[in-house]
Design an enzyme around this catalytic site. Structure first.
Site, PDB file in Angstrom:
ATOM      1  NE  ARG A 304      -4.335  -0.033   1.732  1.00 44.03           N
ATOM      2  CZ  ARG A 304      -5.404   0.301   0.990  1.00 44.03           C
ATOM      3  NH1 ARG A 304      -5.496   1.493   0.448  1.00 44.03           N
ATOM      4  NH2 ARG A 304      -6.365  -0.560   0.785  1.00 44.03           N
ATOM      5  NE  ARG A 336      -8.728   6.187  11.412  1.00 44.30           N
ATOM      6  CZ  ARG A 336      -9.501   6.775  12.303  1.00 44.30           C
ATOM      7  NH1 ARG A 336      -9.034   7.025  13.505  1.00 44.30           N
ATOM      8  NH2 ARG A 336     -10.724   7.124  12.009  1.00 44.30           N
ATOM      9  CD  GLU A 705      -7.447   2.057   6.435  1.00 45.93           C
ATOM     10  OE1 GLU A 705      -8.131   1.634   5.493  1.00 45.93           O
ATOM     11  OE2 GLU A 705      -6.310   1.651   6.695  1.00 45.93           O
TER      12      GLU A 705
HETATM   13  N1  MTE Z   1     -12.627   4.435  14.498  1.00 49.90           N
HETATM   14  C1  MTE Z   1     -12.699   4.066  15.790  1.00 49.90           C
HETATM   15  N2  MTE Z   1     -13.458   4.780  16.626  1.00 49.90           N
HETATM   16  N3  MTE Z   1     -12.000   2.999  16.275  1.00 49.90           N
HETATM   17  C2  MTE Z   1     -11.181   2.248  15.455  1.00 49.90           C
HETATM   18  O1  MTE Z   1     -10.560   1.296  15.905  1.00 49.90           O
HETATM   19  N4  MTE Z   1     -10.279   1.954  13.174  1.00 49.90           N
HETATM   20  C3  MTE Z   1      -9.980   2.604  11.918  1.00 49.90           C
HETATM   21  C4  MTE Z   1     -11.218   3.287  11.346  1.00 49.90           C
HETATM   22  N5  MTE Z   1     -11.841   4.094  12.337  1.00 49.90           N
HETATM   23  C5  MTE Z   1     -11.085   2.630  14.075  1.00 49.90           C
HETATM   24  C6  MTE Z   1     -11.861   3.735  13.638  1.00 49.90           C
HETATM   25  C7  MTE Z   1      -9.460   1.702  10.914  1.00 49.90           C
HETATM   26  S1  MTE Z   1      -7.817   1.311  10.959  1.00 49.90           S
HETATM   27  C8  MTE Z   1     -10.245   1.172   9.929  1.00 49.90           C
HETATM   28  S2  MTE Z   1      -9.608   0.175   8.748  1.00 49.90           S
HETATM   29  C9  MTE Z   1     -11.676   1.470   9.852  1.00 49.90           C
HETATM   30  O2  MTE Z   1     -12.121   2.273  10.925  1.00 49.90           O
HETATM   31  C10 MTE Z   1     -12.435   0.147   9.828  1.00 49.90           C
HETATM   32  O3  MTE Z   1     -13.798   0.295   9.856  1.00 49.90           O
HETATM   33  P1  MTE Z   1     -14.674   0.537   8.521  1.00 49.90           P
HETATM   34  O4  MTE Z   1     -14.169  -0.407   7.494  1.00 49.90           O
HETATM   35  O5  MTE Z   1     -16.031   0.251   8.993  1.00 49.90           O
HETATM   36  O6  MTE Z   1     -14.444   1.938   8.157  1.00 49.90           O
HETATM   37  N1  LUZ Z   2      -5.550  -4.801   5.392  1.00 49.42           N
HETATM   38  C1  LUZ Z   2      -5.291  -5.664   4.409  1.00 49.42           C
HETATM   39  C2  LUZ Z   2      -5.683  -3.495   5.156  1.00 49.42           C
HETATM   40  O1  LUZ Z   2      -5.146  -6.854   4.671  1.00 49.42           O
HETATM   41  N2  LUZ Z   2      -5.210  -5.214   3.154  1.00 49.42           N
HETATM   42  C3  LUZ Z   2      -5.334  -3.922   2.824  1.00 49.42           C
HETATM   43  O2  LUZ Z   2      -5.247  -3.556   1.664  1.00 49.42           O
HETATM   44  C4  LUZ Z   2      -5.570  -3.006   3.866  1.00 49.42           C
HETATM   45  N3  LUZ Z   2      -5.674  -1.705   3.630  1.00 49.42           N
HETATM   46  C5  LUZ Z   2      -5.872  -0.869   4.614  1.00 49.42           C
HETATM   47  C6  LUZ Z   2      -5.974  -1.352   5.902  1.00 49.42           C
HETATM   48  N4  LUZ Z   2      -5.885  -2.657   6.165  1.00 49.42           N
HETATM   49 MO1  MOS Z   3      -7.460  -0.590   9.457  1.00 44.68          MO
HETATM   50  S1  MOS Z   3      -5.422  -0.316   9.427  1.00 44.68           S
HETATM   51  O1  MOS Z   3      -7.485  -1.296   7.929  1.00 44.68           O
HETATM   52  O2  MOS Z   3      -7.574  -1.857  10.493  1.00 44.68           O
END
Ligand code: MTE
Ligand code: LUZ
Ligand code: MOS
Length: 754
Positions: A304, A336, A705
């Site tokens: 990524r 994230r 993210e």
């Molecule tokens: N928001 C909160 N409050 N807590 C979390 O742990 N994780 C983040 C983001 N927002 C997170 C968050 C990350 S790393 C990701 S990948 C996305 O939420 C995952 O949830 P989604 O796919 O429903 O957006």
């Molecule tokens: N996890 C994963 C991820 O396994 N593949 C992805 O492309 C990715 N991208 C963002 C966050 N988590």
């Molecule tokens: Mo988020 S880093 O894709 O859990």
């Protein structure tokens, strides 16, 4: 609509792992972990510890009934150290006792004999020694080698970013309870229930169908529980398997900080070439990723970084190379942005460097090179761009000219306070880059009283995905949200799940939910059409009533649901969704990996106290590409949280390992995270609402993210403020920009005259 968890959160009634009522006979686990980063494990002595009060049993690698292996992408990570230790914090033994206190007390009596081996903590050193986890990868478009000749300006430099502690409020942990016939129920604080199920299956030797993983919610994951929840679940499940007792292990904060991996630190080189009109013609970048001692998710994270190495810009000639470097730190993991932020920081550094040398504002170069629809990225995907739309809207809505004028005036009239402004455009691809992971399933049951329950693979971790899933159900059936319940995430209900990650959970699981609801709705309509003796196409369900040819009937939701059941028609559906049109060919490093991209532009303004090196962020004004948001409150919350987390990474948070691989920033007293005082004094979020079609659920683009990357603007705003105070400062591109670093730069080469 408010987050459906807000009521129980506020009252302290929400259930996390540690709130699950404890079953009689539960044993408590505690890990003895390696005090040495690299060495030969000669012996483990547990006899003294076994005699301690309350200790039931102590497990080591010798007790593993399956394979001593938890590596997900590459099988290179033992659950328990066997003959070697590879990082400080690596599990060596698990004490099982009648209480958490007794288990932890016994740890002090365990003795290990480790013959130390050389320790590497620096990724460039690892690369020089050939310590790579996978072969290097290279993304390439055009021909940089020949493009340099056409460049008017060429600049080179180095850019480094440090790690980041996830600091989810709920620490890692698991609770495993034996069921009949050898089945183990696993409660785990995980983003990836199936990953946990696989790890447990592999280490215990039990088939997957004997392992039930159940997750109600997490107190935050941020990527830290995408892969690294597996360890604790595997430890507990193994203990349950061999003792036939329930086993609970909920990590204390310092243990969690010491034993788990973090965001990957990167050290990178760049070379950027521009023509006389300030178009970026060529870009070369080399990324050294500090992967830690095992692969974990590092190869995917590194990929990524390459995908996002040109951020929001069109560059016709690019060569980007990345090295996945094995060091003796805890395996670094998803966080994230997943490598994207690290790649984006480097191109922003390259642009800032060019601007420095040319004596212009970076914004001129940034704006001049924004992606437009149809541009091809280095990996072959052509974009539908909102980059200029977000940029222009941000300029206009937040009166950028006025801001810069005000900053100039302020700087001219203040000696010891200086302001700096920076703009941070973002472009983030939505989908797992590993195409096969872009699938999900949902299970919807409508009960005879008209209430509905839905299960998906999505994990609620504060981001509000359950609320969005609930909205999909309520909206599709046109019923009140109170009629819908979102069930816990459970591997017996939904199998073979992808983790809740890549910001794609609402899209993947929302779409699967939509399919299930539409299927059930179709059956209900068939029944209604027969009852009302009209054509099925004339039937509509609206606000809990059946409409025929646009006229409200006396058939309400409850009545039509019950009738559907009475006619022996199914009110349940299990559905499958997989993202269409995405593909990627790793042999060519080309394809169309993302369903779509999310764009945005943030304007960050900072004020530095030039006597102390401390700083504040006056404002962050941003325009974000939401598509058509389905939940403004939740999406705004995600932007604010992501932004502040990004600012923390770029400015305050300093992960420090010493040269022996020991974590020095191992508690909240030595690791500074943003608090309420670090939050920008003003955050203004503008919605770029577009009606364009996209693959997002209800066209509401993924939001989890991308906003973290607005935080990168904080680094450059501070850098610009420093430049105002000390034009001689050649501030290195080395994040985080802590107050200490700010102070050093303010007075670098400066003759202080007061
Ligand atoms: N928001 C909160 N409050 N807590 C979390 O742990 N994780 C983040 C983001 N927002 C997170 C968050 C990350 S790393 C990701 S990948 C996305 O939420 C995952 O949830 P989604 O796919 O429903 O957006
Ligand atoms: N996890 C994963 C991820 O396994 N593949 C992805 O492309 C990715 N991208 C963002 C966050 N988590
Ligand atoms: Mo988020 S880093 O894709 O859990």
């Amino acid at each position: 609509m408010k987050n459906i968890d807000s009521y129980t959160h506020t009252r302290g009634e929400s259930i996390y792992l540690d709130d699950i009522p404890v079953v009689a006979g539960t044993l408590y686990g505690a890990c003895f972990d390696s005090p040495v980063a690299h060495g030969k494990l000669i012996s483990i002595e547990t006899a003294e510890a076994a005699k301690c009060e309350g200790v039931f049993r102590i497990l080591t690698y010798k007790d593993i009934t399956g394979e001593n292996q938890i590596g997900g992408i590459i099988p290179d990570e033992p659950l328990f150290a066997d003959h070697h230790v590879h990082f400080c914090g690596m599990p060596i033994a698990l004490v099982l006792a009648d209480s958490d206190e007794h288990a932890r007390a016994a740890l002090h009596k365990i003795k290990v004999n480790i013959e130390p081996l050389p320790v590497i903590t620096d990724p460039r050193e690892a690369a020089a020694k050939g310590e790579l986890i996978i072969p290097p990868r290279k993304f390439k478009i055009g021909e940089v080698d020949t493009a340099w000749a056409g460049c008017e300006y060429i600049f080179e430099g180095q850019a480094d970013t440090n790690g980041q502690e996830h600091l989810y409020i709920e620490t890692q942990g698991a609770y495993t309870i034996p069921q009949e016939n050898g089945v183990i129920r696993v409660y785990s604080s995980t983003q990836g229930p199936t990953a946990v199920q696989r790890a447990v299956s592999k280490t215990t030797g039990l088939p997957m169908h004997q392992i039930e993983v159940d997750v109600t919610r997490l107190g935050g994951g941020f990527g830290g529980k995408e892969d690294q929840a597996n360890t604790w679940a595997a430890l507990c499940a193994l203990a349950t398997h061999v003792t036939k007792r329930p086993v609970k292990y909920s990590l204390h904060r310092m243990d969690d900080m010491r034993m788990t991996g973090k965001r990957h630190p990167y050290s990178s080189d760049f070379k950027i070439g521009l023509d006389k009109d300030l178009k970026i013609i060529a870009y070369e970048a080399t990324f050294y990723q500090n992967a830690g001692a095992a692969a974990d998710l590092s190869p995917a994270v590194m990929e990524r970084t390459l995908f996002h190495c040109t951020n929001s810009y069109f560059i016709p000639n690019v060569t980007a190379t990345a090295f996945c470097c094995r060091t003796h730190l805890p395996p670094n993991t998803a966080f994230r942005g997943f490598g994207g932020p690290q790649g984006m920081f480097v191109i922003e550094a390259a642009i800032a460097k060019a601007a420095d040398e040319l004596g212009i504002d970076a914004t001129v170069i940034q704006q001049n090179n924004l992606l437009v629809t149809g541009n091809e990225l280095p990996y072959g995907q052509k974009v539908v761009s909102e980059a200029n739309e977000c940029w222009n809207e941000a300029m206009a809505r937040f009166e950028f000219e006025k801001t810069t004028k005000a900053v100039e005036t302020f700087n001219a009239s203040n000696k010891l306070y200086k302001k700096g402004v920076a703009i941070m455009p973002i472009c983030f691809g939505i989908s797992f880059t590993n195409t096969l992971m872009n699938q999900s399933r949902a299970l919807v049951h409508v009960y005879t009283d008209g209430s509905v329950v839905v299960s998906t693979a999505a994990i609620e971790m504060g981001q509000g995905v359950n609320t969005k899933i609930l909205q999909v159900v309520a909206q599709t059936f046109s019923i009140s949200p109170e009629k819908v319940r979102v069930n816990s995430t459970n591997t017996y209900r939904i199998a073979n799940t992808s983790p809740t990650a890549a910001s794609a959970a609402a899209d993947l699981n929302g779409k699967a939910t939509l399919i299930a609801c539409e299927t059930i709705l179709g059956r209900i309509k068939t029944v209604a059409a027969a009852e009302l003796k009209v054509d099925e196409s004339a039937i509509e369900l609206k606000d809990e009533f059946v409409y025929a040819n646009g006229t409200k009937t006396e058939w309400d939701w409850k009545k039509i649901v019950l009738t559907t059941y009475n006619k022996r028609v199914s009110l349940s559906e299990h559905s499958h969704y997989s993202t269409p049109d995405i593909h990627f060919d790793k042999t060519k490093e080309k394809g169309h990996p993302f369903a779509y991209h999310v764009y945005g532009t943030a304007i960050v303004t900072a004020t530095i106290d030039c006597l102390r090196g401390t700083y504040e962020f006056d404002s962050v004004n941003l325009i974000h590409d939401f598509g058509t948001t389905m939940n403004k409150i939740i999406d705004k919350g995600q932007i604010e949280g992501g932004l502040v987390q990004g600012i923390g990474w770029m400015t305050l948070e300093e992960v420090v390992y010493d040269k022996n691989g020991k974590l020095r920033s191992n508690a909240l007293s030595t690791y500074k995270v943003p608090d309420i005082y670090s939050v920008p004094k003003e955050i203004n979020i503008g919605f770029l609402q577009t009606q364009k079609d996209n693959l997002a659920i209800f066209r509401s683009k993924a939001v989890g993210e991308p906003p973290l990357m607005y935080g990168i603007g904080a680094f450059f705003a501070l850098r610009n403020a420093i430049k105002n105070f000390n034009p001689e400062a050649k501030t290195e591109f080395n994040a985080p920009m802590t107050p200490e670093r700010v102070l050093m730069n303010l007075y670098a080469k400066k003759l202080v005259t007061v």
